[in-house]
Design a protein around this motif. Sequence first.
Motif, PDB file in Angstrom:
ATOM      1  N   ALA A 379       0.986  -1.320   0.057  1.00 10.88           N
ATOM      2  CA  ALA A 379      -0.244  -0.054  -0.025  1.00 10.88           C
ATOM      3  C   ALA A 379       0.902   1.153  -0.005  1.00 10.88           C
ATOM      4  CB  ALA A 379      -0.972  -0.059   1.264  1.00 10.88           C
ATOM      5  N   PHE A 380       0.757   2.356  -0.789  1.00  5.58           N
ATOM      6  CA  PHE A 380       1.287   3.503  -0.845  1.00  5.58           C
ATOM      7  C   PHE A 380       0.639   4.671  -0.477  1.00  5.58           C
ATOM      8  CE2 PHE A 380       0.108   2.492  -5.370  1.00  5.58           C
ATOM      9  CZ  PHE A 380      -0.658   3.466  -5.445  1.00  5.58           C
ATOM     10  N   CYS A 381      -0.703   4.455   0.341  1.00  4.32           N
ATOM     11  CA  CYS A 381      -1.429   5.510   0.706  1.00  4.32           C
ATOM     12  C   CYS A 381      -0.957   6.027   2.332  1.00  4.32           C
ATOM     13  CB  CYS A 381      -2.942   4.948   1.142  1.00  4.32           C
ATOM     14  SG  CYS A 381      -3.290   3.578   1.709  1.00  4.32           S
ATOM     15  N   LYS A 382       0.187   6.247   2.272  1.00  3.83           N
ATOM     16  CA  LYS A 382       1.053   6.492   3.540  1.00  3.83           C
ATOM     17  C   LYS A 382       1.798   7.835   3.316  1.00  3.83           C
ATOM     18  CE  LYS A 382      -0.564   2.279   4.904  1.00  3.83           C
ATOM     19  NZ  LYS A 382      -1.443   2.045   5.682  1.00  3.83           N
ATOM     20  N   ARG A 383       2.314   8.278   4.546  1.00  7.59           N
ATOM     21  CA  ARG A 383       3.215   9.559   4.586  1.00  7.59           C
ATOM     22  C   ARG A 383       4.394   9.104   3.784  1.00  7.59           C
ATOM     23  NH1 ARG A 383       1.950   8.708   9.776  1.00  7.59           N
ATOM     24  NH2 ARG A 383       4.319   8.586  10.393  1.00  7.59           N
ATOM     25  N   ASP A 384       4.913  10.302   3.099  1.00  5.62           N
ATOM     26  CA  ASP A 384       6.088  10.224   2.466  1.00  5.62           C
ATOM     27  C   ASP A 384       7.141   9.576   3.026  1.00  5.62           C
ATOM     28  OD1 ASP A 384       4.388  11.316  -0.020  1.00  5.62           O
ATOM     29  OD2 ASP A 384       5.565  13.413   0.684  1.00  5.62           O
ATOM     30  N   GLU A 385       7.410  10.007   4.463  1.00  6.45           N
ATOM     31  CA  GLU A 385       8.286   9.610   5.079  1.00  6.45           C
ATOM     32  C   GLU A 385       8.274   8.113   5.504  1.00  6.45           C
ATOM     33  OE1 GLU A 385       5.733  11.943   8.182  1.00  6.45           O
ATOM     34  OE2 GLU A 385       6.434  12.038   6.047  1.00  6.45           O
ATOM     35  N   VAL A 386       7.052   7.453   5.699  1.00  7.27           N
ATOM     36  CA  VAL A 386       6.890   6.233   5.895  1.00  7.27           C
ATOM     37  C   VAL A 386       7.306   5.361   4.649  1.00  7.27           C
ATOM     38  CG1 VAL A 386       4.978   4.342   6.256  1.00  7.27           C
ATOM     39  CG2 VAL A 386       5.101   6.363   7.555  1.00  7.27           C
ATOM     40  N   LEU A 387       6.782   5.996   3.555  1.00  5.64           N
ATOM     41  CA  LEU A 387       7.294   5.057   2.317  1.00  5.64           C
ATOM     42  C   LEU A 387       8.844   5.281   1.856  1.00  5.64           C
ATOM     43  CD1 LEU A 387       4.507   6.434  -0.065  1.00  5.64           C
ATOM     44  CD2 LEU A 387       4.552   4.111   0.976  1.00  5.64           C
ATOM     45  N   HIS A 388       9.596   6.356   2.304  1.00  2.00           N
ATOM     46  CA  HIS A 388      10.888   6.503   2.261  1.00  2.00           C
ATOM     47  C   HIS A 388      11.711   5.391   3.211  1.00  2.00           C
ATOM     48  CE1 HIS A 388      14.710   8.341   1.558  1.00  2.00           C
ATOM     49  NE2 HIS A 388      14.959   8.268   2.963  1.00  2.00           N
ATOM     50  N   GLU A 389      11.303   5.577   4.420  1.00  2.00           N
ATOM     51  CA  GLU A 389      11.781   4.411   5.248  1.00  2.00           C
ATOM     52  C   GLU A 389      11.704   3.049   4.746  1.00  2.00           C
ATOM     53  OE1 GLU A 389      13.666   2.937   8.490  1.00  2.00           O
ATOM     54  OE2 GLU A 389      13.741   5.044   7.648  1.00  2.00           O
ATOM     55  N   ALA A 390      10.325   2.593   4.401  1.00  2.00           N
ATOM     56  CA  ALA A 390       9.911   1.115   4.074  1.00  2.00           C
ATOM     57  C   ALA A 390      10.779   0.944   2.959  1.00  2.00           C
ATOM     58  CB  ALA A 390       8.608   1.333   3.432  1.00  2.00           C
ATOM     59  N   VAL A 391      10.966   1.841   1.953  1.00  2.00           N
ATOM     60  CA  VAL A 391      11.845   1.575   0.768  1.00  2.00           C
ATOM     61  C   VAL A 391      13.476   1.129   1.209  1.00  2.00           C
ATOM     62  CG1 VAL A 391      13.201   2.162  -1.213  1.00  2.00           C
ATOM     63  CG2 VAL A 391      10.638   2.605  -1.178  1.00  2.00           C
ATOM     64  N   GLU A 392      13.905   2.044   2.413  1.00  2.00           N
ATOM     65  CA  GLU A 392      15.086   1.667   2.739  1.00  2.00           C
ATOM     66  C   GLU A 392      15.449   0.382   3.642  1.00  2.00           C
ATOM     67  OE1 GLU A 392      16.549   4.989   5.169  1.00  2.00           O
ATOM     68  OE2 GLU A 392      17.151   6.220   3.586  1.00  2.00           O
ATOM     69  N   ARG A 393      14.221   0.000   4.342  1.00  2.00           N
ATOM     70  CA  ARG A 393      14.180  -1.203   5.015  1.00  2.00           C
ATOM     71  C   ARG A 393      14.065  -2.452   4.202  1.00  2.00           C
ATOM     72  NH1 ARG A 393      10.379  -0.431  10.381  1.00  2.00           N
ATOM     73  NH2 ARG A 393      11.333   1.546  11.187  1.00  2.00           N
ATOM     74  N   LEU A 394      13.337  -2.374   3.102  1.00  2.00           N
ATOM     75  CA  LEU A 394      13.483  -3.268   1.902  1.00  2.00           C
ATOM     76  C   LEU A 394      14.599  -3.565   1.210  1.00  2.00           C
ATOM     77  CD1 LEU A 394       9.590  -2.339   0.777  1.00  2.00           C
ATOM     78  CD2 LEU A 394      10.323  -4.641   1.585  1.00  2.00           C
ATOM     79  N   ALA A 395      15.283  -2.600   1.256  1.00  2.00           N
ATOM     80  CA  ALA A 395      16.802  -2.616   0.561  1.00  2.00           C
ATOM     81  C   ALA A 395      17.534  -3.556   1.307  1.00  2.00           C
ATOM     82  CB  ALA A 395      17.450  -1.358   0.361  1.00  2.00           C
ATOM     83  N   LEU A 396      17.269  -4.094   2.535  1.00  2.00           N
ATOM     84  CA  LEU A 396      18.235  -5.075   3.168  1.00  2.00           C
ATOM     85  C   LEU A 396      17.816  -6.436   2.860  1.00  2.00           C
ATOM     86  CD1 LEU A 396      17.262  -3.757   6.929  1.00  2.00           C
ATOM     87  CD2 LEU A 396      19.280  -3.138   5.493  1.00  2.00           C
ATOM     88  N   LEU A 397      16.622  -6.575   2.068  1.00  2.00           N
ATOM     89  CA  LEU A 397      16.609  -7.889   1.286  1.00  2.00           C
ATOM     90  C   LEU A 397      17.611  -8.080   0.496  1.00  2.00           C
ATOM     91  CD1 LEU A 397      12.747  -7.668   0.760  1.00  2.00           C
ATOM     92  CD2 LEU A 397      13.768  -9.040   2.539  1.00  2.00           C
ATOM     93  N   THR A 398      18.362  -7.510   0.012  1.00  2.19           N
ATOM     94  CA  THR A 398      19.320  -7.665  -1.045  1.00  2.19           C
ATOM     95  C   THR A 398      20.915  -7.859  -0.401  1.00  2.19           C
ATOM     96  OG1 THR A 398      19.766  -5.475  -1.621  1.00  2.19           O
ATOM     97  CG2 THR A 398      18.085  -6.551  -2.728  1.00  2.19           C
TER      98      THR A 398
END
Length: 398
Positions: A379-398
Amino acid sequence: MTSIDGPWRRTAQGAGLLGDDGAVQATVFATMSALATSTGALNLGQGFPDEPGPREVLDAAAAAILAGDNQYPPGRGTAPLRTAIADHQAHWYGLDVDPDTEVLVTVGATEALAATILALCGPGDEVVVLEPAYDAYGALVALAGATLVPVPLRAPTFALDHDALRAAVTDRTRILLVNDPHNPTGARLTPRDRELVVDLATRHDALIVTDEVYEHLVFDGPHVPIATLPGAAERTVTISSGGKTFSTTGWKIGWLTAPAPLVTAIQSVKQFLSYVGGAPFQPATAIGLALPDARFAEIAGTLARKRDPLCDGLDRVGFVVSRPAAGYFAIADARPLGVTDTEAFCRELPERVGVAAIPVTAFVAPERHAMVVGLVRFAFCKRDEVLHEAVERLALLT
């Protein structure tokens, strides 16, 4: 203890909530939200915004509460809201709707769906849906004793297969249930898709039920309701709500428009579900529906600007992203990351990187899970800072 059996069991089964041992499982939405809470993960699973809606709408609700508008509203909904719904359909789509006989206010779009399906379907009837599908569809069709007939929308485009739809619709079809814009994929019907739906419904004397809750959250071109097509309005029940548009999902103010005989039939069931609801939120939703066109464009534009950073970030992580044309959600294929068990991947994700998401298997019957292996809804219906932080966290998958 006496054995507890009954229609609830087929309802749970229709929603995919009965385990192999017959035990009822929690919905995946509840499970993932609970995992997000317990782990402190960012919740990109359940589709609710974390920012307030338009101030005019919120102020109108507060004013209505303080003014004492807290008792039962009329059974069909308050007159101002029914008028606002009819005016909205005329303004945006050129549809002529009588607010007194052709509008019914419901407790969210889900109740509108429930009342419609329970009122118009029964054993021996078939309901055609586009799958992946909102999980309430299967549950409600099963509760009515009807049969769900899925038409698969396949990744990565999730385009409607016309041959598959033709094969699914028969003289046993009572309802073609169309979700446009589509949850969970964010796909939109094409003009040819809509024409085929109307043609098949007319040919087989079926009803069309459209779930249009994302009607104002489209990113490329206007939404076109099926009811606007020649010959469609007389057999179409159009369902929407204010929750998604105005970021007020907890208010549960939905509605449907349809020819008067259909509305009367549906209300005869709806009145024994919730009876009525949301008294102070009905005038507030009416205020929302009358907002200037520019405000609706702003709402959609804000959401589109949230979509792109999330999709771009998922791409960088290694997901294959199906960029949505509307709605709250993006579908990402995790198979390039080595994922073969989508549900296990989503269960592990909150603890592993601090992000919660939903496996698309939640929107597909168990026997067809193979067609959505690896697909995850964010879901991307979230605050910009939440989405930015989520992408940074998901980068840990690689």
